[in-house]
Design a protein around this motif. Structure first.
Motif, mmCIF file in Angstrom:
data_model
loop_
_atom_site.group_PDB
_atom_site.id
_atom_site.type_symbol
_atom_site.label_atom_id
_atom_site.label_comp_id
_atom_site.label_asym_id
_atom_site.label_seq_id
_atom_site.Cartn_x
_atom_site.Cartn_y
_atom_site.Cartn_z
ATOM 1 N N ILE A 186 -34.434 -44.338 -26.098
ATOM 2 C CA ILE A 186 -34.279 -44.928 -27.436
ATOM 3 C C ILE A 186 -34.104 -43.814 -28.462
ATOM 4 O O ILE A 186 -34.864 -42.842 -28.472
ATOM 5 C CB ILE A 186 -35.517 -45.781 -27.794
ATOM 6 C CG1 ILE A 186 -35.654 -46.944 -26.809
ATOM 7 C CG2 ILE A 186 -35.414 -46.312 -29.223
ATOM 8 C CD1 ILE A 186 -36.916 -47.774 -27.009
ATOM 9 N N GLU A 187 -33.106 -43.956 -29.342
ATOM 10 C CA GLU A 187 -32.857 -42.955 -30.381
ATOM 11 C C GLU A 187 -33.343 -43.476 -31.721
ATOM 12 O O GLU A 187 -32.937 -44.556 -32.167
ATOM 13 C CB GLU A 187 -31.361 -42.623 -30.443
ATOM 14 C CG GLU A 187 -30.823 -41.977 -29.170
ATOM 15 C CD GLU A 187 -29.353 -41.602 -29.304
ATOM 16 O OE1 GLU A 187 -28.788 -41.804 -30.407
ATOM 17 O OE2 GLU A 187 -28.781 -41.107 -28.317
ATOM 18 N N GLN A 192 -39.245 -41.390 -37.940
ATOM 19 C CA GLN A 192 -39.498 -42.810 -37.654
ATOM 20 C C GLN A 192 -40.152 -43.046 -36.290
ATOM 21 O O GLN A 192 -40.255 -44.181 -35.844
ATOM 22 C CB GLN A 192 -38.177 -43.587 -37.702
ATOM 23 C CG GLN A 192 -37.542 -43.632 -39.069
ATOM 24 C CD GLN A 192 -38.410 -44.408 -40.056
ATOM 25 O OE1 GLN A 192 -38.837 -45.519 -39.789
ATOM 26 N NE2 GLN A 192 -38.684 -43.782 -41.199
ATOM 27 N N LEU A 193 -40.619 -41.984 -35.636
ATOM 28 C CA LEU A 193 -41.136 -42.102 -34.280
ATOM 29 C C LEU A 193 -42.239 -43.160 -34.160
ATOM 30 O O LEU A 193 -42.130 -44.108 -33.382
ATOM 31 C CB LEU A 193 -41.660 -40.749 -33.789
ATOM 32 C CG LEU A 193 -42.265 -40.773 -32.381
ATOM 33 C CD1 LEU A 193 -41.227 -41.161 -31.356
ATOM 34 C CD2 LEU A 193 -42.877 -39.417 -32.041
ATOM 35 N N THR A 194 -43.293 -43.001 -34.922
ATOM 36 C CA THR A 194 -44.397 -43.968 -34.844
ATOM 37 C C THR A 194 -44.347 -45.000 -35.964
ATOM 38 O O THR A 194 -44.926 -46.082 -35.841
ATOM 39 C CB THR A 194 -45.758 -43.246 -34.905
ATOM 40 O OG1 THR A 194 -45.818 -42.440 -36.100
ATOM 41 C CG2 THR A 194 -45.938 -42.357 -33.679
ATOM 42 N N HIS A 195 -43.629 -44.678 -37.034
ATOM 43 C CA HIS A 195 -43.562 -45.608 -38.152
ATOM 44 C C HIS A 195 -42.844 -46.894 -37.761
ATOM 45 O O HIS A 195 -43.092 -47.958 -38.340
ATOM 46 C CB HIS A 195 -42.855 -44.965 -39.350
ATOM 47 C CG HIS A 195 -43.127 -45.665 -40.645
ATOM 48 N ND1 HIS A 195 -44.365 -45.623 -41.247
ATOM 49 C CD2 HIS A 195 -42.333 -46.437 -41.440
ATOM 50 C CE1 HIS A 195 -44.327 -46.337 -42.369
ATOM 51 N NE2 HIS A 195 -43.098 -46.842 -42.509
ATOM 52 N N VAL A 196 -41.977 -46.795 -36.754
ATOM 53 C CA VAL A 196 -41.251 -47.971 -36.311
ATOM 54 C C VAL A 196 -42.204 -49.024 -35.742
ATOM 55 O O VAL A 196 -41.923 -50.226 -35.744
ATOM 56 C CB VAL A 196 -40.183 -47.571 -35.265
ATOM 57 C CG1 VAL A 196 -40.843 -47.170 -33.942
ATOM 58 C CG2 VAL A 196 -39.198 -48.716 -35.033
ATOM 59 N N LEU A 197 -43.371 -48.572 -35.253
ATOM 60 C CA LEU A 197 -44.360 -49.518 -34.731
ATOM 61 C C LEU A 197 -44.916 -50.400 -35.848
ATOM 62 O O LEU A 197 -45.187 -51.590 -35.644
ATOM 63 C CB LEU A 197 -45.499 -48.759 -34.041
ATOM 64 C CG LEU A 197 -45.111 -47.964 -32.790
ATOM 65 C CD1 LEU A 197 -46.309 -47.202 -32.257
ATOM 66 C CD2 LEU A 197 -44.538 -48.883 -31.721
ATOM 67 N N ARG A 198 -45.100 -49.822 -37.031
ATOM 68 C CA ARG A 198 -45.566 -50.607 -38.166
ATOM 69 C C ARG A 198 -44.541 -51.666 -38.538
ATOM 70 O O ARG A 198 -44.877 -52.823 -38.797
ATOM 71 C CB ARG A 198 -45.832 -49.693 -39.376
ATOM 72 C CG ARG A 198 -47.108 -48.893 -39.278
ATOM 73 C CD ARG A 198 -47.182 -47.830 -40.368
ATOM 74 N NE ARG A 198 -47.053 -48.387 -41.718
ATOM 75 C CZ ARG A 198 -48.093 -48.882 -42.429
ATOM 76 N NH1 ARG A 198 -49.315 -48.871 -41.898
ATOM 77 N NH2 ARG A 198 -47.906 -49.341 -43.653
ATOM 78 N N HIS A 199 -43.271 -51.275 -38.534
ATOM 79 C CA HIS A 199 -42.214 -52.234 -38.860
ATOM 80 C C HIS A 199 -42.158 -53.354 -37.818
ATOM 81 O O HIS A 199 -41.987 -54.533 -38.146
ATOM 82 C CB HIS A 199 -40.851 -51.522 -38.914
ATOM 83 C CG HIS A 199 -40.695 -50.619 -40.094
ATOM 84 N ND1 HIS A 199 -40.870 -51.043 -41.387
ATOM 85 C CD2 HIS A 199 -40.381 -49.292 -40.177
ATOM 86 C CE1 HIS A 199 -40.670 -50.039 -42.218
ATOM 87 N NE2 HIS A 199 -40.376 -48.956 -41.505
ATOM 88 N N THR A 200 -42.310 -52.969 -36.553
ATOM 89 C CA THR A 200 -42.256 -53.969 -35.475
ATOM 90 C C THR A 200 -43.411 -54.954 -35.601
ATOM 91 O O THR A 200 -43.226 -56.172 -35.498
ATOM 92 C CB THR A 200 -42.316 -53.280 -34.105
ATOM 93 O OG1 THR A 200 -41.231 -52.351 -34.006
ATOM 94 C CG2 THR A 200 -42.219 -54.302 -32.978
ATOM 95 N N PHE A 201 -44.616 -54.415 -35.836
ATOM 96 C CA PHE A 201 -45.787 -55.288 -35.984
ATOM 97 C C PHE A 201 -45.606 -56.226 -37.165
ATOM 98 O O PHE A 201 -45.815 -57.443 -37.058
ATOM 99 C CB PHE A 201 -47.047 -54.446 -36.184
ATOM 100 C CG PHE A 201 -48.229 -55.256 -36.651
ATOM 101 C CD1 PHE A 201 -48.992 -55.985 -35.744
ATOM 102 C CD2 PHE A 201 -48.559 -55.326 -38.000
ATOM 103 C CE1 PHE A 201 -50.068 -56.756 -36.176
ATOM 104 C CE2 PHE A 201 -49.627 -56.092 -38.439
ATOM 105 C CZ PHE A 201 -50.388 -56.805 -37.517
ATOM 106 N N ALA A 202 -45.211 -55.672 -38.316
ATOM 107 C CA ALA A 202 -45.074 -56.474 -39.536
ATOM 108 C C ALA A 202 -43.998 -57.546 -39.369
ATOM 109 O O ALA A 202 -44.171 -58.691 -39.806
ATOM 110 C CB ALA A 202 -44.727 -55.567 -40.718
#
Length: 253
Positions: A186-187, A192-202
């Motif tokens: 995944i690129e 955005q490495l871990t910040h994407v997890l916040r977006h996914t959860f939200a």
């Protein structure tokens, strides 16, 4: 709301007293016939009526407490009805849903639950085609704890066990996540490495019908405006616009 049974009474009669009596019940209590656990304390017992010098008015023996989930009474039914020479004895068991779940199966197979009430009831198997008795399931109790209390307990636990001197609840897993993302191919944009997890959860929180104010608190946003970027993912987003717009008041013809 699911229907439930709060109480049911089951009874057995020996009309001539050939095998069932209050004296038999007392002997069973003394030998542990009302206790399932080996070496367990027997339930409370009471002798009612004139046991020293029976006067023909009928004696009663009770085992257990009326307020508990199970209570049994043995009494000289015929004599209490006025026949001083009667051998008629009745056994009545009261089941309540104090700490057990009374299964609807008892309405179809009452004898099974009567036989399963106490170990000494095994002797009644000979009166029916039943090999074993059944017992009601004990209610499961669950402890309730709120978010703040859970967080406090976890922090104290970690500190007491030297898990994390900072008092953080969970250890960092950034390294493991970075390796997993790399292996998956995944690129992501820089930063955005871990910040994407916040977006996914939200995103999934709102798509599943979550409350926007609760999400603001979870994400730690100081302004609700920041959290509103996820509002469009709510399944009922813009429902008011569909229902309250001026076009809904127009009439044709």
């Amino acid at each position: 709301m699911r229907p439930s049974i709060s109480r049911i009474d089951l009874a057995h009669d020996d009309f001539d007293g050939s095998y069932l009596s209050v004296d038999w019940a007392e002997t069973q209590w003394e030998s542990g016939g009302f206790t399932f656990a080996k070496g367990g304390r027997p339930p409370e017992v009471q002798n009612l009526g004139n046991w020293k010098k029976p006067n023909g008015k009928g004696r009663t023996l009770t085992v257990g407490v009326r307020s508990s989930s199970k209570f049994v009474r043995f009494y000289e039914k015929g004599r209490k009805e006025g026949d001083k020479e009667s051998g008629w004895c009745r056994c009545e068991i009261e089941f309540k849903n104090a700490n057990t779940v009374i299964s609807p199966d008892v309405l179809l197979n009452p004898s099974e639950f009567f036989l399963g009430a106490y170990p000494c009831m095994d002797q009644f198997k000979r009166f029916g085609a039943i090999d074993a008795g059944s017992r009601f399931e004990v209610k499961r109790r669950a402890a309730v704890i709120n978010h703040d209390a859970a967080e406090k307990w976890l922090r104290e636990f970690h500190k007491a066990n030297n898990r994390d001197a900072t008092g953080r609840i969970f250890k960092s897993s950034v390294g493991a996540f970075r390796m997993a993302v790399k292996e998956s191919g995944i690129e992501l944009l820089p930063g955005q490495l871990t910040h994407v997890l916040r977006h996914t959860f939200a995103s999934h929180f709102m798509m599943n019908g979550g409350n926007i104010l609760a999400l603001q608190k979870v994400l730690g946003h100081s302004s609700l405006q920041t959290t509103m970027i996820y509002a469009h993912l709510s399944p009922d987003h813009l429902q008011e616009a569909k229902l309250l717009n001026p076009l809904t008041r127009l009439t044709v013809g």
